[in-house]
Scaffold this active site. Structure first.
Site, PDB file in Angstrom:
ATOM      1  CE  LYS A 119      -3.879   1.711   2.867  1.00 57.89           C
ATOM      2  NZ  LYS A 119      -4.721   1.311   4.021  1.00 57.89           N
TER       3      LYS A 119
ATOM      4  CB  SER B  62      -7.793   3.079   2.738  1.00 56.05           C
ATOM      5  OG  SER B  62      -7.065   2.413   3.751  1.00 56.05           O
TER       6      SER B  62
ATOM      7  CB  SER C 251      -8.191  -0.268   5.113  1.00 55.26           C
ATOM      8  OG  SER C 251      -8.939   0.882   5.433  1.00 55.26           O
TER       9      SER C 251
END
Length: 571
Positions: free
Chosen positions: A145, A220, A244
């Protein structure tokens, strides 16, 4: 610089890092791939599934297709360590596939293809010279990420003010993965502020769901979800405070694993928040998104025992766990928790949860019990939300305003400057949290019958709705509650949404429970949604175990996954 100028520069940087020979022709890109700026608005996309484009586009050779499609983590590592495949040819195949994935979904932020290929060559040279791999996952292509810091690389997390400021040091997880021999090939897209559940921002645009571009990819860690679904990386690492990791896993038909605190290094993140905010409020955790339970096991078996030497936030651990009792008590007891008591699941969610429960009932050595919904569970969503906002969002709003960057449409009206909590207010919230933790420990795991654990694992919806359309995700409490409680929680895909799930002409009859429940029903009401948008989208379940029972979570996910596959066609 003004935010739009920064965005233009970042998008140019990204495109320049994709070699010309890895670029799709315009005719191969699905129609309606709006510009990054246009994509942030809720524009109308078609329902195209782009999963086959890497195979059909002609850019990948037969060997590159074999490398990226035919192996799980253990199998691919055996090929590399046995000198049947070089790390460089493996990494190049995945870098090329990641580049293709980006061109049809906008899933990448920082392609690291050049440095990845250089590192792969170094690993190949070492293996040929010494006869031994650098580490147990030597040569494994991994993605992370965007929030994980990598030295010399931006961690902009979709915020212009954080762009063009390369990180000075690697995140502890990055250092740990590299010490084990992994090769990080790219960083992936997130929502602006990382506070939305659909991955859209002004720097890189909106990441699209490769299964159906009208549905959210989740957030996310949405870029990871799209990339892993398109097989552009072997395994990806994200973070989870509200769901997330688990939400993108659900949205892309993948397996997600949110560990307890202290199992995987979380530090070294750029997130636009005050430093160490999680130490006083609610702590996010890091974990993997993968294509199988076996792939999660293959990597976590090396991470968990070494994490304490890299992350100051980690505790000693072992994988397998020497204290695991899962499977030692006969039968294994799986609890079914139907709702959080705040939002009623839509019919297909209840249906698939019951299907999994019935599959487990047909599994030898498994006992399935219904768990009464504790009243305290409905309090978790609001409490988690208040703890996430203890600082009033001041640091984040300062960053946005410094470049004139507007909030993305979904955050407008939901995000604004607030007033930081006082120490007394924060202490009161943490006291409430402690009381809820104790109550739920008894009611969920001991069934309120004493001080002995009776339940080995719980199955529960990931969300009270199917994978929703863009910017329509609802009821984050189904995932955030288990960060508040610090329970390990994972996602297992079950099957695709089919015609029988539509229930045309039939609406929910139960009374509306409140505003969250009312909003959730708009995702099913035939006056407010065309239910056919859900066809062929993945339906998943969440698996939960008690605090620090992370290895048992893997064991439970494996058992449940095998039970599902015995009774259902492969997703």
């Amino acid at each position: 610089m003004e935010y739009s100028a920064i965005a233009q520069r970042k998008q140019s940087q990204l495109w320049e890092r994709i070699p010309p020979q890895w670029r799709l022709s315009p005719s191969q890109i699905p129609p309606g791939m709006h510009s990054p700026a246009e994509s942030v608005a809720n524009v109308q996309y078609d329902r195209v599934n782009v999963l086959d484009i890497p195979r059909s586009c002609g850019l990948l050779s037969a060997k590159e297709l074999e490398i990226t499609e035919n192996w799980d983590v253990t199998g691919l590592l055996s090929q590399i360590h046995g000198l049947k495949l070089s790390a460089k040819e493996v990494v190049q195949a995945f870098c090329k596939r990641a580049a293709i994935a980006h061109q049809v979904t906008r899933c990448l932020t920082e392609p690291l293809f050049d440095s990845a290929l250089q590192r792969a060559q170094e690993l190949d040279d070492h293996l040929r010279r010494t006869g031994s791999p650098v580490g147990p996952i030597h040569g494994l292509p991994i993605s992370v990420k965007d929030s994980f810091n990598i030295r010399g690389v931006d961690s902009s997390v979709g915020i212009a003010a954080l762009a063009l400021h390369p990180s000075e040091a690697d995140a502890p997880l990055v250092s740990l993965l590299q010490s084990l021999g992994a090769i990080i090939i790219t960083k992936t897209n997130v929502p602006q502020t990382m506070g939305a559940l659909d991955s859209a921002n002004h720097l890189f645009g909106r990441t699209l769901n490769p299964l159906n571009r009208q549905l959210t990819v989740g957030g996310s860690t949405g870029g990871e979800g799209a990339l892993i679904a398109l097989r552009g990386s072997m395994i990806g690492f994200g973070t989870d405070i509200g769901g997330s990791i688990r939400i993108p896993a659900m949205c892309n038909g993948l397996y997600g694993f949110k560990p307890s605190q202290g199992r995987v290094p979380y530090g070294g993140q750029t997130d636009g928040q005050p430093k160490a905010k999680g130490r006083v409020s609610i702590q996010a955790v890091a974990g993997p998104i993968a294509r199988s339970v076996a792939d999660i096991d293959a990597v976590m078996t090396h991470l968990i025992p070494r994490a304490q030497w890299f992350g100051e936030d980690c505790i000693p651990g072992a994988w397998p766990s020497p204290i695991s009792s899962f499977g030692q008590r006969k039968p294994v007891t799986i609890g079914v928790l139907p709702t959080d008591g705040l939002v009623e699941p839509l019919p297909p969610i209840t249906k698939v949860l019951n299907e999994v429960a019935n599959a487990l009932r047909r599994t030898p050595g498994v006992n399935v019990v219904e768990i009464p919904v504790p009243a305290a569970l409905a309090k978790c969503q609001a409490l988690a939300g208040r703890l996430m906002g203890v600082d009033g969002g001041l640091t984040m709003m300062d960053l946005l305003e410094s470049t004139g960057e507007p909030l993305i449409p979904w955050l407008q009206g939901r995000t604004k400057r607030g007033r930081p909590l006082t120490l007394a207010q924060l202490a009161e919230l943490q006291a409430q949290r402690g009381a809820i933790e104790l109550e739920l420990r008894r009611k969920l795991w001991a069934l309120d019958s004493g001080n002995e654990q009776k339940i080995d694992a719980i199955i529960f919806p990931v969300a009270p709705h199917p994978v929703p359309e863009l910017d329509r995700y609802n009821a984050v409490g189904y995932t955030s509650s288990f960060v508040l409680l610090d329970y390990p929680a994972g996602v297992v895909p079950v099957r695709k949404f089919n015609e029988g799930d539509l229930e045309r002409g039939k609406e929910m009859a139960k009374p509306v429970l409140g505003s969250w429940d009312k909003a959730n029903r708009e995702l099913w009401n035939e006056r407010t949604v065309d239910r056919t948008v859900y066809l062929n989208s993945p339906l998943s379940i969440q698996v939960i175990t008690p605090k620090q029972h992370d290895y048992e979570l893997y064991q439970a996910m494996d058992l449940i996954d095998r039970a599902i596959k015995t009774n259902r066609p492969k997703l």
